[in-house]
Design a protein around this motif. Structure first.
Motif, PDB file in Angstrom:
ATOM      1  N   ALA A   1       0.826  -1.208   0.000  1.00  7.40           N
ATOM      2  CA  ALA A   1       0.000   0.000   0.000  1.00  7.40           C
ATOM      3  C   ALA A   1       0.861   1.261   0.000  1.00  7.40           C
ATOM      4  O   ALA A   1       0.416   2.315   0.458  1.00  7.40           O
ATOM      5  CB  ALA A   1      -0.923  -0.008   1.208  1.00  7.40           C
ATOM      6  N   LYS A   2       2.061   1.161  -0.544  1.00 12.42           N
ATOM      7  CA  LYS A   2       2.941   2.328  -0.584  1.00 12.42           C
ATOM      8  C   LYS A   2       2.277   3.460  -1.356  1.00 12.42           C
ATOM      9  O   LYS A   2       1.776   3.279  -2.463  1.00 12.42           O
ATOM     10  CB  LYS A   2       4.271   1.958  -1.243  1.00 12.42           C
ATOM     11  N   GLY A   3       2.265   4.643  -0.760  1.00 10.80           N
ATOM     12  CA  GLY A   3       1.652   5.808  -1.382  1.00 10.80           C
ATOM     13  C   GLY A   3       0.144   5.811  -1.312  1.00 10.80           C
ATOM     14  O   GLY A   3      -0.511   6.689  -1.884  1.00 10.80           O
ATOM     15  N   LYS A   4      -0.436   4.853  -0.575  1.00  7.76           N
ATOM     16  CA  LYS A   4      -1.894   4.719  -0.496  1.00  7.76           C
ATOM     17  C   LYS A   4      -2.384   5.038   0.921  1.00  7.76           C
ATOM     18  O   LYS A   4      -1.635   4.975   1.893  1.00  7.76           O
ATOM     19  CB  LYS A   4      -2.335   3.298  -0.866  1.00  7.76           C
ATOM     20  N   LEU A   5      -3.653   5.348   1.014  1.00 10.80           N
ATOM     21  CA  LEU A   5      -4.331   5.565   2.282  1.00 10.80           C
ATOM     22  C   LEU A   5      -5.021   4.274   2.702  1.00 10.80           C
ATOM     23  O   LEU A   5      -5.764   3.677   1.917  1.00 10.80           O
ATOM     24  CB  LEU A   5      -5.368   6.683   2.134  1.00 10.80           C
ATOM     25  N   VAL A   6      -4.779   3.846   3.936  1.00  6.29           N
ATOM     26  CA  VAL A   6      -5.408   2.642   4.482  1.00  6.29           C
ATOM     27  C   VAL A   6      -6.351   3.075   5.605  1.00  6.29           C
ATOM     28  O   VAL A   6      -5.928   3.663   6.594  1.00  6.29           O
ATOM     29  CB  VAL A   6      -4.362   1.645   5.013  1.00  6.29           C
ATOM     30  N   SER A   7      -7.620   2.766   5.426  1.00  6.68           N
ATOM     31  CA  SER A   7      -8.652   3.268   6.328  1.00  6.68           C
ATOM     32  C   SER A   7      -9.494   2.129   6.876  1.00  6.68           C
ATOM     33  O   SER A   7      -9.595   1.061   6.257  1.00  6.68           O
ATOM     34  CB  SER A   7      -9.555   4.232   5.545  1.00  6.68           C
ATOM     35  N   PRO A   8     -10.128   2.338   8.022  1.00  7.48           N
ATOM     36  CA  PRO A   8     -11.204   1.414   8.370  1.00  7.48           C
ATOM     37  C   PRO A   8     -12.221   1.408   7.228  1.00  7.48           C
ATOM     38  O   PRO A   8     -12.391   2.434   6.543  1.00  7.48           O
ATOM     39  CB  PRO A   8     -11.815   2.039   9.631  1.00  7.48           C
TER      40      PRO A   8
END
Length: 424
Positions: A43-50
Protein backbone atom coordinates in the motif's frame (compact mmCIF):
# COMPACT_ATOMS: atom_id res chain seq x y z
CA UNK A 1 -3.03 -17.80 6.28
CA UNK A 2 -2.01 -14.25 7.18
CA UNK A 3 -1.96 -11.12 5.06
CA UNK A 4 0.06 -7.99 5.74
CA UNK A 5 -0.86 -4.60 4.27
CA UNK A 6 2.49 -2.82 4.13
CA UNK A 7 3.83 0.70 3.69
CA UNK A 8 0.50 2.54 3.80
CA UNK A 9 -0.64 5.68 5.58
CA UNK A 10 -3.06 4.26 8.15
CA UNK A 11 -6.00 6.11 9.71
CA UNK A 12 -6.20 4.87 13.30
CA UNK A 13 -7.88 6.50 16.31
CA UNK A 14 -8.24 9.81 14.53
CA UNK A 15 -4.61 9.96 13.47
CA UNK A 16 -2.69 9.24 10.28
CA UNK A 17 0.33 7.01 10.92
CA UNK A 18 2.79 5.01 8.85
CA UNK A 19 2.29 1.36 9.76
CA UNK A 20 1.63 -2.15 8.52
CA UNK A 21 -1.54 -4.12 9.29
CA UNK A 22 -1.39 -7.87 9.86
CA UNK A 23 -4.64 -9.74 9.13
CA UNK A 24 -5.14 -13.28 10.40
CA UNK A 25 -8.39 -14.95 9.40
CA UNK A 26 -11.26 -12.50 9.88
CA UNK A 27 -9.50 -10.18 12.30
CA UNK A 28 -6.67 -7.67 12.59
CA UNK A 29 -3.83 -9.29 14.51
CA UNK A 30 -1.37 -6.38 14.74
CA UNK A 31 -0.73 -2.80 13.64
CA UNK A 32 2.96 -1.91 13.76
CA UNK A 33 5.99 -1.38 11.54
CA UNK A 34 8.01 -4.12 9.87
CA UNK A 35 5.29 -6.79 10.02
CA UNK A 36 5.35 -9.84 7.78
CA UNK A 37 2.78 -12.42 6.69
CA UNK A 38 2.11 -15.22 4.24
CA UNK A 39 0.78 -12.73 1.70
CA UNK A 40 1.71 -9.08 1.19
CA UNK A 41 -0.39 -6.22 -0.15
CA UNK A 42 1.80 -3.22 -0.93
CA UNK A 43 0.00 0.00 0.00
CA UNK A 44 2.94 2.33 -0.58
CA UNK A 45 1.65 5.81 -1.38
CA UNK A 46 -1.89 4.72 -0.50
CA UNK A 47 -4.33 5.56 2.28
CA UNK A 48 -5.41 2.64 4.48
CA UNK A 49 -8.65 3.27 6.33
CA UNK A 50 -11.20 1.41 8.37
CA UNK A 51 -13.93 0.29 6.00
CA UNK A 52 -16.22 3.28 5.48
CA UNK A 53 -19.74 3.36 6.94
CA UNK A 54 -22.79 4.57 5.01
CA UNK A 55 -25.98 4.45 7.06
CA UNK A 56 -28.33 5.51 4.29
CA UNK A 57 -28.69 3.32 1.21
CA UNK A 58 -31.60 1.94 -0.82
CA UNK A 59 -31.19 -1.60 -2.12
CA UNK A 60 -34.74 -2.05 -3.53
CA UNK A 61 -34.70 -5.67 -2.36
CA UNK A 62 -37.28 -7.21 -2.31
CA UNK A 63 -39.83 -5.90 -4.78
CA UNK A 64 -37.84 -3.56 -7.03
CA UNK A 65 -34.74 -5.57 -7.82
CA UNK A 66 -34.66 -4.38 -11.43
CA UNK A 67 -33.22 -1.16 -9.90
CA UNK A 68 -30.84 -2.78 -7.40
CA UNK A 69 -30.58 -5.75 -5.06
CA UNK A 70 -28.64 -6.54 -1.93
CA UNK A 71 -25.83 -8.16 -3.91
CA UNK A 72 -25.28 -5.42 -6.49
CA UNK A 73 -25.82 -2.70 -3.91
CA UNK A 74 -23.22 -4.22 -1.63
CA UNK A 75 -20.81 -4.61 -4.56
CA UNK A 76 -21.26 -0.90 -5.24
CA UNK A 77 -20.58 -0.17 -1.57
CA UNK A 78 -17.38 -2.23 -1.66
CA UNK A 79 -16.32 -0.39 -4.84
CA UNK A 80 -16.67 2.85 -2.89
CA UNK A 81 -14.68 1.59 0.10
CA UNK A 82 -17.73 1.00 2.31
CA UNK A 83 -17.84 -2.13 4.46
CA UNK A 84 -20.94 -1.34 6.57
CA UNK A 85 -24.20 0.12 5.26
CA UNK A 86 -27.70 0.80 6.59
CA UNK A 87 -30.47 -0.26 4.20
CA UNK A 88 -33.76 1.63 4.24
CA UNK A 89 -37.04 -0.32 4.51
CA UNK A 90 -38.93 1.25 1.60
CA UNK A 91 -39.15 -2.05 -0.25
CA UNK A 92 -42.03 -4.39 -1.15
CA UNK A 93 -43.16 -5.73 1.22
CA UNK A 94 -42.05 -3.31 3.92
CA UNK A 95 -40.37 -5.37 6.69
CA UNK A 96 -42.90 -4.28 9.32
CA UNK A 97 -43.27 -7.60 11.16
CA UNK A 98 -40.60 -9.61 12.96
CA UNK A 99 -41.04 -12.39 10.40
CA UNK A 100 -40.48 -10.10 7.42
CA UNK A 101 -37.57 -8.42 9.19
CA UNK A 102 -35.90 -11.74 9.95
CA UNK A 103 -36.30 -12.78 6.32
CA UNK A 104 -34.72 -9.53 5.11
CA UNK A 105 -31.82 -9.79 7.53
CA UNK A 106 -31.17 -13.36 6.39
CA UNK A 107 -31.28 -12.36 2.71
CA UNK A 108 -28.96 -9.40 3.32
CA UNK A 109 -26.43 -11.72 4.93
CA UNK A 110 -26.78 -14.27 2.15
CA UNK A 111 -26.46 -11.84 -0.76
CA UNK A 112 -24.30 -9.05 0.63
CA UNK A 113 -20.52 -8.81 0.35
CA UNK A 114 -20.44 -6.07 3.02
CA UNK A 115 -22.20 -5.78 6.39
CA UNK A 116 -25.80 -4.72 5.69
CA UNK A 117 -27.64 -3.29 8.69
CA UNK A 118 -31.40 -3.19 8.24
CA UNK A 119 -33.79 -0.41 9.20
CA UNK A 120 -37.31 -1.23 10.27
CA UNK A 121 -40.16 1.17 9.41
CA UNK A 122 -41.51 3.81 11.78
CA UNK A 123 -45.07 2.88 10.80
CA UNK A 124 -46.74 -0.16 9.25
CA UNK A 125 -46.18 -0.13 5.48
CA UNK A 126 -44.59 3.34 5.93
CA UNK A 127 -47.96 4.86 4.94
CA UNK A 128 -50.20 4.21 7.95
CA UNK A 129 -50.47 5.59 11.47
CA UNK A 130 -49.99 2.16 13.05
CA UNK A 131 -46.80 1.61 15.05
CA UNK A 132 -45.23 -1.83 14.42
CA UNK A 133 -43.86 -4.17 17.06
CA UNK A 134 -40.55 -2.39 17.64
CA UNK A 135 -39.46 -4.93 20.23
CA UNK A 136 -40.02 -7.77 17.78
CA UNK A 137 -38.37 -5.88 14.91
CA UNK A 138 -35.28 -5.18 17.01
CA UNK A 139 -35.09 -8.79 18.16
CA UNK A 140 -35.29 -9.89 14.50
CA UNK A 141 -32.37 -7.63 13.58
CA UNK A 142 -33.56 -4.04 13.00
CA UNK A 143 -30.87 -1.62 14.17
CA UNK A 144 -33.01 1.55 13.85
CA UNK A 145 -36.35 2.68 12.40
CA UNK A 146 -37.09 5.01 9.49
CA UNK A 147 -39.81 5.73 6.93
CA UNK A 148 -37.24 7.19 4.57
CA UNK A 149 -38.84 8.36 1.37
CA UNK A 150 -41.90 9.46 3.31
CA UNK A 151 -42.34 11.91 6.15
CA UNK A 152 -44.56 11.00 9.10
CA UNK A 153 -47.46 13.38 8.51
CA UNK A 154 -49.41 12.92 11.75
CA UNK A 155 -47.83 14.53 14.82
CA UNK A 156 -49.58 12.16 17.23
CA UNK A 157 -48.25 9.18 15.27
CA UNK A 158 -44.73 10.56 15.48
CA UNK A 159 -45.13 11.23 19.20
CA UNK A 160 -46.21 7.64 19.84
CA UNK A 161 -43.46 6.29 17.58
CA UNK A 162 -40.82 8.27 19.47
CA UNK A 163 -42.12 6.93 22.78
CA UNK A 164 -41.95 3.35 21.48
CA UNK A 165 -38.50 3.88 19.95
CA UNK A 166 -37.22 5.28 23.25
CA UNK A 167 -38.67 2.28 25.15
CA UNK A 168 -36.81 -0.08 22.83
CA UNK A 169 -33.59 1.95 22.61
CA UNK A 170 -33.93 2.41 18.85
CA UNK A 171 -32.73 5.42 16.87
CA UNK A 172 -35.61 7.03 14.97
CA UNK A 173 -34.28 8.37 11.65
CA UNK A 174 -36.70 10.72 9.94
CA UNK A 175 -37.10 11.84 6.34
CA UNK A 176 -38.48 15.27 7.23
CA UNK A 177 -41.15 16.13 4.69
CA UNK A 178 -44.52 17.81 5.10
CA UNK A 179 -46.41 16.56 2.05
CA UNK A 180 -48.81 19.52 1.94
CA UNK A 181 -45.91 21.96 1.71
CA UNK A 182 -43.92 19.66 -0.58
CA UNK A 183 -46.90 19.92 -2.95
CA UNK A 184 -45.53 17.44 -5.52
CA UNK A 185 -42.61 19.72 -6.37
CA UNK A 186 -39.47 18.53 -8.15
CA UNK A 187 -36.81 21.25 -7.66
CA UNK A 188 -35.85 23.78 -5.00
CA UNK A 189 -38.02 26.88 -4.90
CA UNK A 190 -36.20 29.81 -6.47
CA UNK A 191 -34.77 31.30 -9.64
CA UNK A 192 -33.83 27.99 -11.25
CA UNK A 193 -37.26 26.47 -10.76
CA UNK A 194 -38.70 29.50 -12.55
CA UNK A 195 -36.16 29.43 -15.38
CA UNK A 196 -36.65 25.70 -15.98
CA UNK A 197 -40.44 26.02 -15.53
CA UNK A 198 -40.51 23.20 -12.98
CA UNK A 199 -42.76 22.85 -9.94
CA UNK A 200 -40.92 24.16 -6.86
CA UNK A 201 -40.37 22.64 -3.41
CA UNK A 202 -40.27 25.12 -0.53
CA UNK A 203 -37.66 24.45 2.16
CA UNK A 204 -40.54 24.73 4.64
CA UNK A 205 -41.50 21.18 3.68
CA UNK A 206 -38.33 20.09 5.50
CA UNK A 207 -37.85 22.71 8.18
CA UNK A 208 -41.36 22.75 9.65
CA UNK A 209 -41.31 19.02 10.21
CA UNK A 210 -37.85 19.13 11.79
CA UNK A 211 -39.08 21.87 14.14
CA UNK A 212 -42.11 19.75 15.10
CA UNK A 213 -40.03 16.64 15.62
CA UNK A 214 -37.41 18.37 17.74
CA UNK A 215 -40.09 19.42 20.23
CA UNK A 216 -41.43 15.86 20.30
CA UNK A 217 -37.90 14.51 20.74
CA UNK A 218 -37.34 16.90 23.62
CA UNK A 219 -40.47 15.56 25.31
CA UNK A 220 -39.76 11.87 24.69
CA UNK A 221 -35.94 11.91 25.03
CA UNK A 222 -35.70 9.61 21.99
CA UNK A 223 -32.55 9.62 19.85
CA UNK A 224 -33.92 11.53 16.85
CA UNK A 225 -31.79 11.46 13.69
CA UNK A 226 -32.49 13.75 10.74
CA UNK A 227 -31.79 12.14 7.38
CA UNK A 228 -30.17 14.08 4.50
CA UNK A 229 -30.39 17.55 6.04
CA UNK A 230 -30.34 20.13 3.24
CA UNK A 231 -31.11 23.70 4.30
CA UNK A 232 -29.55 26.49 6.33
CA UNK A 233 -32.60 26.75 8.58
CA UNK A 234 -32.52 22.99 9.23
CA UNK A 235 -28.89 23.26 10.35
CA UNK A 236 -29.77 26.18 12.63
CA UNK A 237 -32.65 24.23 14.17
CA UNK A 238 -30.43 21.23 14.93
CA UNK A 239 -27.67 23.46 16.30
CA UNK A 240 -30.14 25.14 18.66
CA UNK A 241 -31.62 21.79 19.70
CA UNK A 242 -28.21 20.36 20.53
CA UNK A 243 -27.42 23.44 22.62
CA UNK A 244 -30.63 22.77 24.56
CA UNK A 245 -29.63 19.18 25.22
CA UNK A 246 -32.08 17.49 22.86
CA UNK A 247 -30.84 14.07 21.75
CA UNK A 248 -30.63 14.86 18.03
CA UNK A 249 -28.12 13.92 15.35
CA UNK A 250 -28.14 14.40 11.60
CA UNK A 251 -26.44 13.51 8.34
CA UNK A 252 -25.68 15.28 5.07
CA UNK A 253 -25.23 13.78 1.62
CA UNK A 254 -22.24 14.27 -0.68
CA UNK A 255 -24.45 15.74 -3.39
CA UNK A 256 -25.83 18.46 -1.11
CA UNK A 257 -22.26 19.38 -0.17
CA UNK A 258 -21.01 19.33 -3.76
CA UNK A 259 -23.87 20.87 -5.74
CA UNK A 260 -26.49 23.62 -5.64
CA UNK A 261 -29.53 24.27 -7.82
CA UNK A 262 -27.36 26.66 -9.85
CA UNK A 263 -25.33 23.64 -11.01
CA UNK A 264 -28.36 22.12 -12.73
CA UNK A 265 -27.53 22.75 -16.40
CA UNK A 266 -30.97 21.99 -17.82
CA UNK A 267 -34.07 19.91 -17.14
CA UNK A 268 -31.93 16.85 -16.33
CA UNK A 269 -33.39 14.05 -14.13
CA UNK A 270 -29.91 13.11 -12.88
CA UNK A 271 -30.13 16.28 -10.77
CA UNK A 272 -33.51 15.36 -9.28
CA UNK A 273 -33.23 14.22 -5.69
CA UNK A 274 -35.25 14.54 -2.50
CA UNK A 275 -34.59 16.77 -0.69
CA UNK A 276 -33.63 18.85 -3.72
CA UNK A 277 -30.37 20.66 -4.30
CA UNK A 278 -30.67 23.95 -2.44
CA UNK A 279 -28.97 27.32 -2.93
CA UNK A 280 -25.46 28.59 -2.19
CA UNK A 281 -26.37 29.83 1.30
CA UNK A 282 -27.73 26.41 2.19
CA UNK A 283 -24.62 24.68 0.83
CA UNK A 284 -22.37 26.99 2.86
CA UNK A 285 -24.41 26.28 6.00
CA UNK A 286 -24.09 22.52 5.45
CA UNK A 287 -20.32 22.77 5.15
CA UNK A 288 -20.12 24.96 8.25
CA UNK A 289 -22.44 22.55 10.09
CA UNK A 290 -20.11 19.66 9.41
CA UNK A 291 -17.06 21.62 10.51
CA UNK A 292 -18.60 22.81 13.79
CA UNK A 293 -20.10 19.44 14.70
CA UNK A 294 -23.76 20.32 14.20
CA UNK A 295 -23.92 17.71 11.42
CA UNK A 296 -22.61 14.41 12.72
CA UNK A 297 -21.81 12.38 9.64
CA UNK A 298 -22.00 11.95 5.87
CA UNK A 299 -24.34 9.39 4.28
CA UNK A 300 -24.88 8.89 0.57
CA UNK A 301 -28.64 8.22 0.24
CA UNK A 302 -27.61 5.84 -2.57
CA UNK A 303 -30.82 5.63 -4.61
CA UNK A 304 -30.48 3.62 -7.84
CA UNK A 305 -33.14 3.65 -10.55
CA UNK A 306 -33.55 2.06 -13.95
CA UNK A 307 -32.53 4.28 -16.88
CA UNK A 308 -36.12 4.58 -18.11
CA UNK A 309 -37.08 6.10 -14.74
CA UNK A 310 -34.44 8.84 -15.02
CA UNK A 311 -35.09 10.01 -18.56
CA UNK A 312 -37.25 12.81 -19.92
CA UNK A 313 -38.19 15.70 -17.66
CA UNK A 314 -37.51 16.18 -13.96
CA UNK A 315 -41.24 16.75 -13.63
CA UNK A 316 -42.01 13.07 -14.19
CA UNK A 317 -38.72 11.27 -13.42
CA UNK A 318 -37.97 9.44 -10.17
CA UNK A 319 -36.20 11.16 -7.27
CA UNK A 320 -32.70 10.05 -6.30
CA UNK A 321 -29.11 9.53 -7.41
CA UNK A 322 -26.55 6.84 -6.72
CA UNK A 323 -23.70 7.64 -4.37
CA UNK A 324 -21.83 4.63 -3.03
CA UNK A 325 -19.22 4.55 -5.78
CA UNK A 326 -18.51 8.27 -6.11
CA UNK A 327 -18.77 9.66 -2.57
CA UNK A 328 -15.25 9.38 -1.20
CA UNK A 329 -13.44 10.40 -4.37
CA UNK A 330 -15.67 13.41 -5.04
CA UNK A 331 -15.42 14.68 -1.46
CA UNK A 332 -11.68 14.07 -1.19
CA UNK A 333 -11.06 15.87 -4.48
CA UNK A 334 -13.36 18.84 -3.91
CA UNK A 335 -12.89 19.40 -0.19
CA UNK A 336 -9.66 17.82 1.10
CA UNK A 337 -7.42 18.69 -1.82
CA UNK A 338 -8.79 22.25 -1.75
CA UNK A 339 -8.10 22.65 1.98
CA UNK A 340 -11.72 23.00 3.14
CA UNK A 341 -11.71 19.70 5.06
CA UNK A 342 -8.76 17.77 6.42
CA UNK A 343 -8.34 14.14 5.47
CA UNK A 344 -8.82 13.17 9.11
CA UNK A 345 -12.11 15.05 9.24
CA UNK A 346 -13.43 13.40 6.09
CA UNK A 347 -12.46 9.94 7.31
CA UNK A 348 -14.04 10.64 10.68
CA UNK A 349 -17.37 11.53 9.11
CA UNK A 350 -17.31 8.21 7.27
CA UNK A 351 -15.99 5.98 10.11
CA UNK A 352 -15.80 7.10 13.75
CA UNK A 353 -18.78 9.44 13.68
CA UNK A 354 -21.46 7.14 12.18
CA UNK A 355 -20.28 4.30 14.44
CA UNK A 356 -20.58 6.54 17.50
CA UNK A 357 -23.84 8.15 16.40
CA UNK A 358 -25.62 4.81 16.03
CA UNK A 359 -23.68 3.04 18.81
CA UNK A 360 -22.30 0.43 16.41
CA UNK A 361 -19.77 -2.02 17.75
CA UNK A 362 -16.71 -3.46 15.98
CA UNK A 363 -16.94 -1.14 12.97
CA UNK A 364 -15.31 2.12 11.97
CA UNK A 365 -11.91 1.57 13.59
CA UNK A 366 -8.68 -0.34 13.12
CA UNK A 367 -7.19 -2.12 16.11
CA UNK A 368 -5.88 -5.57 17.00
CA UNK A 369 -8.76 -7.95 17.61
CA UNK A 370 -11.22 -5.93 15.51
CA UNK A 371 -12.78 -7.37 12.34
CA UNK A 372 -10.54 -6.87 9.31
CA UNK A 373 -12.84 -4.40 7.54
CA UNK A 374 -10.34 -2.28 5.61
CA UNK A 375 -10.32 0.03 2.59
CA UNK A 376 -7.31 1.21 0.59
CA UNK A 377 -7.53 4.40 -1.49
CA UNK A 378 -5.23 5.97 -4.07
CA UNK A 379 -5.21 9.65 -3.14
CA UNK A 380 -2.28 10.60 -5.39
CA UNK A 381 -3.55 9.74 -8.85
CA UNK A 382 -6.69 10.96 -10.61
CA UNK A 383 -9.09 8.58 -12.31
CA UNK A 384 -12.13 9.26 -14.47
CA UNK A 385 -15.49 8.11 -13.17
CA UNK A 386 -16.89 5.84 -15.88
CA UNK A 387 -20.34 4.34 -16.20
CA UNK A 388 -18.91 0.97 -17.23
CA UNK A 389 -17.05 0.71 -13.93
CA UNK A 390 -20.14 0.94 -11.74
CA UNK A 391 -21.06 -2.18 -9.79
CA UNK A 392 -24.54 -0.85 -9.05
CA UNK A 393 -27.43 -1.50 -11.43
CA UNK A 394 -28.11 2.23 -11.24
CA UNK A 395 -26.08 4.75 -13.23
CA UNK A 396 -28.23 7.76 -12.31
CA UNK A 397 -25.66 10.33 -11.17
CA UNK A 398 -24.39 13.66 -12.52
CA UNK A 399 -20.85 12.78 -11.43
CA UNK A 400 -20.09 10.38 -14.29
CA UNK A 401 -17.18 11.77 -16.30
CA UNK A 402 -15.56 13.64 -13.40
CA UNK A 403 -11.86 13.14 -12.73
CA UNK A 404 -11.25 12.48 -9.04
CA UNK A 405 -8.55 11.46 -6.61
CA UNK A 406 -9.25 8.88 -3.93
CA UNK A 407 -10.34 5.89 -6.01
CA UNK A 408 -10.75 2.66 -4.08
CA UNK A 409 -7.90 0.22 -4.70
CA UNK A 410 -9.07 -2.60 -2.44
CA UNK A 411 -11.83 -3.34 0.05
CA UNK A 412 -11.66 -6.12 2.62
CA UNK A 413 -14.53 -7.42 4.79
CA UNK A 414 -13.79 -9.83 7.62
CA UNK A 415 -10.35 -10.42 6.11
CA UNK A 416 -11.71 -11.30 2.66
CA UNK A 417 -11.08 -9.12 -0.39
CA UNK A 418 -14.50 -8.13 -1.78
CA UNK A 419 -13.29 -5.49 -4.25
CA UNK A 420 -9.94 -5.00 -5.95
CA UNK A 421 -9.23 -2.55 -8.76
CA UNK A 422 -8.03 -4.09 -11.97
CA UNK A 423 -4.24 -4.22 -12.20
CA UNK A 424 -3.71 -4.04 -8.44
Amino acid sequence: MTTVIKNGTVYQNGQLIHADILVAGKKIKAIAIHLSGDKTIDAKGKLVSPGLIDLHVHYRDPGQTYKEDSHTGSLAAAHGGFTTVGAMPNVTPVPDTPELMQKMVNENQRKGVVHILQYGPITKNETTDIIPDYFGLKKAGAFAVSNDGKGVQNAETMYLAMQKAKENNLVLAEHAQDDALFNQGVINEGKWAQELNLKPITELAETTQIARDLLLAQKTCVHYHVCHISSKVSVELVRLAKAKGINVTCEVTPHHLLLTDEDIPKDDPNYKMNPPLRNKKDQTALIKGLLDGTIDMIATDHAPHAKKEKTGSMQSAAFGITGSETAFGELYTNFVRTGIFTLRQLLGWFTDKPAKTFALKNVGHLEPGAPADIAIFDINHAVKIKEEDYQSKGVNTPFTGDEVYGATVLTMVNGEIVYQRDGQ
